[in-house]
Write a protein that holds these residues in place. Structure first.
Motif, PDB file in Angstrom:
ATOM      1  N   ARG A  80      -3.527  -1.092  -2.226  1.00  0.00           N
ATOM      2  CA  ARG A  80      -3.293  -1.242  -0.789  1.00  0.00           C
ATOM      3  C   ARG A  80      -3.843  -2.570  -0.299  1.00  0.00           C
ATOM      4  NH1 ARG A  80      -5.799   4.523  -1.367  1.00  0.00           N
ATOM      5  NH2 ARG A  80      -4.075   5.902  -0.816  1.00  0.00           N
ATOM      6  N   ARG A  81      -3.362  -2.959   0.890  1.00  0.00           N
ATOM      7  CA  ARG A  81      -3.920  -4.146   1.510  1.00  0.00           C
ATOM      8  C   ARG A  81      -3.939  -3.984   3.020  1.00  0.00           C
ATOM      9  NH1 ARG A  81       0.599  -9.045   0.965  1.00  0.00           N
ATOM     10  NH2 ARG A  81       2.192  -8.149   2.332  1.00  0.00           N
ATOM     11  N   TRP A 114      -3.336   0.014   6.910  1.00  0.00           N
ATOM     12  CA  TRP A 114      -3.322  -0.309   5.488  1.00  0.00           C
ATOM     13  C   TRP A 114      -1.907  -0.160   4.942  1.00  0.00           C
ATOM     14  CZ3 TRP A 114      -7.388  -2.119   2.542  1.00  0.00           C
ATOM     15  CH2 TRP A 114      -8.653  -2.098   3.152  1.00  0.00           C
ATOM     16  N   GLU A 115      -1.478  -1.147   4.182  1.00  0.00           N
ATOM     17  CA  GLU A 115      -0.134  -1.166   3.614  1.00  0.00           C
ATOM     18  C   GLU A 115      -0.165  -0.706   2.159  1.00  0.00           C
ATOM     19  OE1 GLU A 115       3.308  -4.521   2.512  1.00  0.00           O
ATOM     20  OE2 GLU A 115       1.455  -5.083   3.565  1.00  0.00           O
ATOM     21  N   GLU A 116       0.734   0.201   1.818  1.00  0.00           N
ATOM     22  CA  GLU A 116       0.846   0.677   0.442  1.00  0.00           C
ATOM     23  C   GLU A 116       1.656  -0.328  -0.383  1.00  0.00           C
ATOM     24  OE1 GLU A 116      -0.447   3.368  -1.000  1.00  0.00           O
ATOM     25  OE2 GLU A 116      -1.351   4.266   0.797  1.00  0.00           O
ATOM     26  N   TYR A 128      -7.366  -6.680  -0.359  1.00  0.00           N
ATOM     27  CA  TYR A 128      -6.672  -5.776  -1.277  1.00  0.00           C
ATOM     28  C   TYR A 128      -7.682  -4.839  -1.930  1.00  0.00           C
ATOM     29  CZ  TYR A 128      -2.652  -8.998  -1.107  1.00  0.00           C
ATOM     30  OH  TYR A 128      -1.591  -9.776  -0.707  1.00  0.00           O
ATOM     31  N   PRO A 169      -7.189   4.533   3.779  1.00  0.00           N
ATOM     32  CA  PRO A 169      -6.356   5.739   3.835  1.00  0.00           C
ATOM     33  C   PRO A 169      -7.022   6.980   3.256  1.00  0.00           C
ATOM     34  CG  PRO A 169      -5.051   3.865   3.147  1.00  0.00           C
ATOM     35  CD  PRO A 169      -6.477   3.413   3.145  1.00  0.00           C
ATOM     36  N   LYS A 178      -3.667   3.855  -6.796  1.00  0.00           N
ATOM     37  CA  LYS A 178      -3.018   3.287  -5.623  1.00  0.00           C
ATOM     38  C   LYS A 178      -3.552   1.894  -5.324  1.00  0.00           C
ATOM     39  CE  LYS A 178      -1.658   7.617  -3.425  1.00  0.00           C
ATOM     40  NZ  LYS A 178      -1.712   8.446  -2.198  1.00  0.00           N
ATOM     41  N   TYR A 210      -7.875  -1.683  -5.031  1.00  0.00           N
ATOM     42  CA  TYR A 210      -7.131  -1.005  -6.101  1.00  0.00           C
ATOM     43  C   TYR A 210      -8.009   0.067  -6.742  1.00  0.00           C
ATOM     44  CZ  TYR A 210      -4.165  -0.086 -10.104  1.00  0.00           C
ATOM     45  OH  TYR A 210      -3.352   0.539 -11.011  1.00  0.00           O
TER      46      TYR A 210
END
Length: 323
Positions: free
Chosen positions: A68-69, A78-80, A46, A30, A66, A48
């Motif tokens: 994310r994965r 990408w998921e927050e 993942y 992101p 943040k 970090y």
């Protein structure tokens, strides 16, 4: 049109058993960042924290907290996830479906003010099923610019230093740490290190821990140190090839019996079958440092983020291993 260097890299990779699979596409991260933690667990990668500002510029706005994965089976977006403290120079490892965030460096100064960087001792565990972080036993002292890996039920933390803030001298760590997750109470144990280095990377192979490169009090080293986790005896491995700068923040990853390293010269090296030399097996299209190399599958590696001469990198590159 691809550059001549890119085609050469693909040719070298193919001849050495490695190819880039153009049919596999992974979205960029992101935002572009470097000096972060990354780990793979249960079909996801993942990431970090990290440095999001200009190189060597530190402030509260230059780092992120943040988390994310990305789903490696269906890599659409990408998921927050719930984040936390904004840090860089941390380690992130996975064990039995949970993620462990270890240490890191936290700038305390506002943008434009003199750097005031502090190494933290905080350790936290994230449970993806609950979507929550929980505290774990702190490190014995603040530690950043280190790395960590998991062997069996044990987390090993190696290298790094303790930054005490503006105007105070940083202290080099001369011990590695081990946390046995299968024993209660949870308690960090010290293991003597025969070196003092930060900006290194670690990986486990054949039940041994490999410490690759790093910068010490006397400069950058391409040294490889190997820890036998049963005897706690250290031996030396083959030195990382290439220029001296290859020892600064090389990304490393072990997968399917291979140990691979991606240093600053942009080449991909693999430890030989006899564990006594490094072979060139490919190259990244985007040369980078302070990045991460992770195993997406037993047959493929991902190069994530990092910093280049043009700034931080968001692109994700994939290398596929031919058995």
């Amino acid at each position: 049109m691809r550059s001549l260097c890119t085609w050469f890299a693909l040719l070298v990779a193919a001849n050495c058993g490695w190819t880039q699979d153009a049919t596999l596409k992974y979205p960029p991260m992101p935002e572009a960042f470097s000096s972060f933690g990354a780990a793979v667990s249960d079909g996801h990668v993942y990431v970090y924290g990290g440095h999001v500002g200009k190189t060597h510029v530190y402030s509260t706005e230059a780092v992120t907290g943040k988390f994310r994965r990305l789903n490696l089976v269906n890599p659409q977006k990408w998921e927050e996830l719930p984040g936390g403290v904004a840090i860089q120079g941390l380690a992130l490892v996975a064990h039995q479906g949970k993620l462990y965030r270890i240490g890191g460096m936290q700038p305390r100064n506002q943008p434009g003010d003199p750097a005031d960087n502090l190494s933290i001792a905080t350790v936290a565990r994230f449970d993806p099923k609950l979507g929550k972080w929980e505290p774990m036993p702190d490190l014995p002292a603040g530690r950043s610019s280190h790395d960590a890996t998991v062997i069996g039920d044990r987390i090993y933390v190696v290298g790094g230093w303790q930054m005490h803030g503006a105007g105070k001298k940083s202290v080099w760590h001369d011990t590695a740490l081990m946390l046995d997750l299968a024993k209660q109470p949870l308690q960090w144990q010290s293991i003597k290190q025969p070196f003092q280095r930060r900006a290194l990377n670690v990986a486990s192979l054949d039940g041994k821990l490999y410490v690759i490169g790093g910068t010490g009090p006397d400069g950058t080293e391409r040294t490889v140190d190997i820890l036998d986790v049963k005897s706690h005896a250290w031996t030396e491995g083959p030195m990382l090839p290439g220029p001296a700068r290859n020892g600064f923040t090389p990304a490393a990853c072990a997968s399917a019996g291979n140990l691979c390293v991606s240093p600053s010269d942009g080449k991909l090296y693999r430890l030989s079958a006899r564990r006594d030399a490094w072979d060139i097996v490919g190259a990244l299209e985007q040369t980078r440092i302070v990045h991460r190399l992770v195993a997406a599958t037993p047959d493929s590696l991902l190069a994530l983020g990092g910093a280049s001469g043009m700034g931080n990198v968001a692109e994700v590159e994939i290398l596929t291993v031919s058995r």
